[in-house]
Design a protein around this motif. Structure first.
Motif, mmCIF file in Angstrom:
data_model
loop_
_atom_site.group_PDB
_atom_site.id
_atom_site.type_symbol
_atom_site.label_atom_id
_atom_site.label_comp_id
_atom_site.label_asym_id
_atom_site.label_seq_id
_atom_site.Cartn_x
_atom_site.Cartn_y
_atom_site.Cartn_z
ATOM 1 N N LYS A 104 7.251 -5.162 -8.844
ATOM 2 C CA LYS A 104 8.694 -5.079 -9.130
ATOM 3 C C LYS A 104 9.429 -4.343 -8.014
ATOM 4 N N ILE A 105 8.848 -3.250 -7.541
ATOM 5 C CA ILE A 105 9.472 -2.472 -6.466
ATOM 6 C C ILE A 105 9.543 -3.307 -5.194
ATOM 7 N N ALA A 106 8.453 -3.977 -4.853
ATOM 8 C CA ALA A 106 8.408 -4.820 -3.654
ATOM 9 C C ALA A 106 9.437 -5.928 -3.754
ATOM 10 N N GLU A 107 9.547 -6.514 -4.927
ATOM 11 C CA GLU A 107 10.523 -7.581 -5.168
ATOM 12 C C GLU A 107 11.950 -7.073 -4.964
ATOM 13 N N GLN A 108 12.239 -5.894 -5.496
ATOM 14 C CA GLN A 108 13.575 -5.302 -5.349
ATOM 15 C C GLN A 108 13.870 -4.949 -3.886
ATOM 16 N N GLU A 109 12.889 -4.408 -3.199
ATOM 17 C CA GLU A 109 13.104 -4.051 -1.795
ATOM 18 C C GLU A 109 13.342 -5.295 -0.953
ATOM 19 N N LYS A 110 12.622 -6.365 -1.242
ATOM 20 C CA LYS A 110 12.785 -7.615 -0.514
ATOM 21 C C LYS A 110 14.166 -8.200 -0.767
ATOM 22 N N ALA A 111 14.625 -8.137 -2.016
ATOM 23 C CA ALA A 111 15.940 -8.671 -2.380
ATOM 24 C C ALA A 111 17.078 -7.873 -1.748
ATOM 25 N N ALA A 112 16.824 -6.601 -1.468
ATOM 26 C CA ALA A 112 17.861 -5.730 -0.904
ATOM 27 C C ALA A 112 18.060 -5.958 0.597
ATOM 28 N N LYS A 113 17.106 -6.645 1.220
ATOM 29 C CA LYS A 113 17.223 -6.863 2.667
ATOM 30 C C LYS A 113 18.122 -8.017 3.008
ATOM 31 N N ASP B 11 0.837 -1.213 0.000
ATOM 32 C CA ASP B 11 0.000 0.000 0.000
ATOM 33 C C ASP B 11 0.868 1.258 0.000
ATOM 34 N N GLU B 12 1.925 1.238 0.791
ATOM 35 C CA GLU B 12 2.834 2.391 0.840
ATOM 36 C C GLU B 12 3.545 2.576 -0.498
ATOM 37 N N ILE B 13 3.962 1.457 -1.092
ATOM 38 C CA ILE B 13 4.606 1.511 -2.407
ATOM 39 C C ILE B 13 3.629 2.079 -3.430
ATOM 40 N N PHE B 14 2.391 1.558 -3.428
ATOM 41 C CA PHE B 14 1.381 2.030 -4.373
ATOM 42 C C PHE B 14 1.155 3.531 -4.228
ATOM 43 N N ASN B 15 1.024 4.013 -3.001
ATOM 44 C CA ASN B 15 0.781 5.442 -2.788
ATOM 45 C C ASN B 15 1.925 6.293 -3.321
ATOM 46 N N LYS B 16 3.148 5.821 -3.144
ATOM 47 C CA LYS B 16 4.304 6.559 -3.645
ATOM 48 C C LYS B 16 4.339 6.540 -5.174
ATOM 49 N N VAL B 17 4.041 5.372 -5.756
ATOM 50 C CA VAL B 17 3.990 5.250 -7.216
ATOM 51 C C VAL B 17 2.873 6.129 -7.774
ATOM 52 N N LYS B 18 1.726 6.111 -7.090
ATOM 53 C CA LYS B 18 0.600 6.933 -7.529
ATOM 54 C C LYS B 18 0.997 8.409 -7.532
ATOM 55 N N ASP B 19 1.683 8.862 -6.488
ATOM 56 C CA ASP B 19 2.135 10.253 -6.434
ATOM 57 C C ASP B 19 3.045 10.593 -7.616
ATOM 58 N N ILE B 20 3.930 9.666 -7.958
ATOM 59 C CA ILE B 20 4.838 9.876 -9.090
ATOM 60 C C ILE B 20 4.040 9.999 -10.384
ATOM 61 N N LEU B 21 3.087 9.085 -10.590
ATOM 62 C CA LEU B 21 2.300 9.096 -11.825
ATOM 63 C C LEU B 21 1.393 10.320 -11.910
ATOM 64 N N VAL B 22 0.785 10.698 -10.794
ATOM 65 C CA VAL B 22 -0.068 11.893 -10.764
ATOM 66 C C VAL B 22 0.754 13.117 -11.154
ATOM 67 N N ASP B 23 1.956 13.212 -10.607
ATOM 68 C CA ASP B 23 2.830 14.345 -10.903
ATOM 69 C C ASP B 23 3.328 14.308 -12.354
ATOM 70 N N GLN B 24 3.778 13.151 -12.783
ATOM 71 C CA GLN B 24 4.367 13.001 -14.114
ATOM 72 C C GLN B 24 3.354 13.244 -15.239
ATOM 73 N N PHE B 25 2.121 12.779 -15.046
ATOM 74 C CA PHE B 25 1.130 12.834 -16.122
ATOM 75 C C PHE B 25 -0.018 13.800 -15.842
ATOM 76 N N ASP B 26 0.117 14.587 -14.789
ATOM 77 C CA ASP B 26 -0.904 15.576 -14.439
ATOM 78 C C ASP B 26 -2.284 14.922 -14.318
ATOM 79 N N LEU B 27 -2.340 13.868 -13.502
ATOM 80 C CA LEU B 27 -3.571 13.105 -13.292
ATOM 81 C C LEU B 27 -4.205 13.455 -11.956
#
Length: 81
Positions: free
Chosen positions: A72-81, A4-20
């Motif tokens: 993909k982000i969750a997978e990368q974060e898990k692999a980094a631990k 959920d936290e990842i999604f919210n951060k991704v959503k913020d990026i997409l909203v900003d990037q595409f003016d959504l």
């Protein structure tokens, strides 16, 4: 970080990037069909994701939806631990 936290951060990026609006971005949102992101747009989004999450993403050919990106982000974060 939870999905959920990842999604919210991704959503913020997409909203900003595409003016959504916030409600235009859902896990099922297809980046090219629903947001009209082309390959350059996707490249810019992925660069920002890498910077914001401090991760490295492999080739993004299999990222079609917001859910794919969150996974993909969750997978990368898990692999980094």
């Amino acid at each position: 970080m939870t999905n959920d936290e990842i999604f919210n951060k991704v959503k913020d990026i997409l909203v900003d990037q595409f003016d959504l609006e916030d409600d235009e971005v859902k896990l099922s949102t297809n980046l090219s069909d629903d947001i009209d992101a082309d390959s350059l747009d996707l490249f810019e989004v992925l660069n920002r994701v890498e910077d914001d999450f401090d991760i490295q993403l492999a080739v993004a050919e299999d990222i079609a939806t917001v859910q794919d990106l969150v996974d993909k982000i969750a997978e990368q974060e898990k692999a980094a631990k």
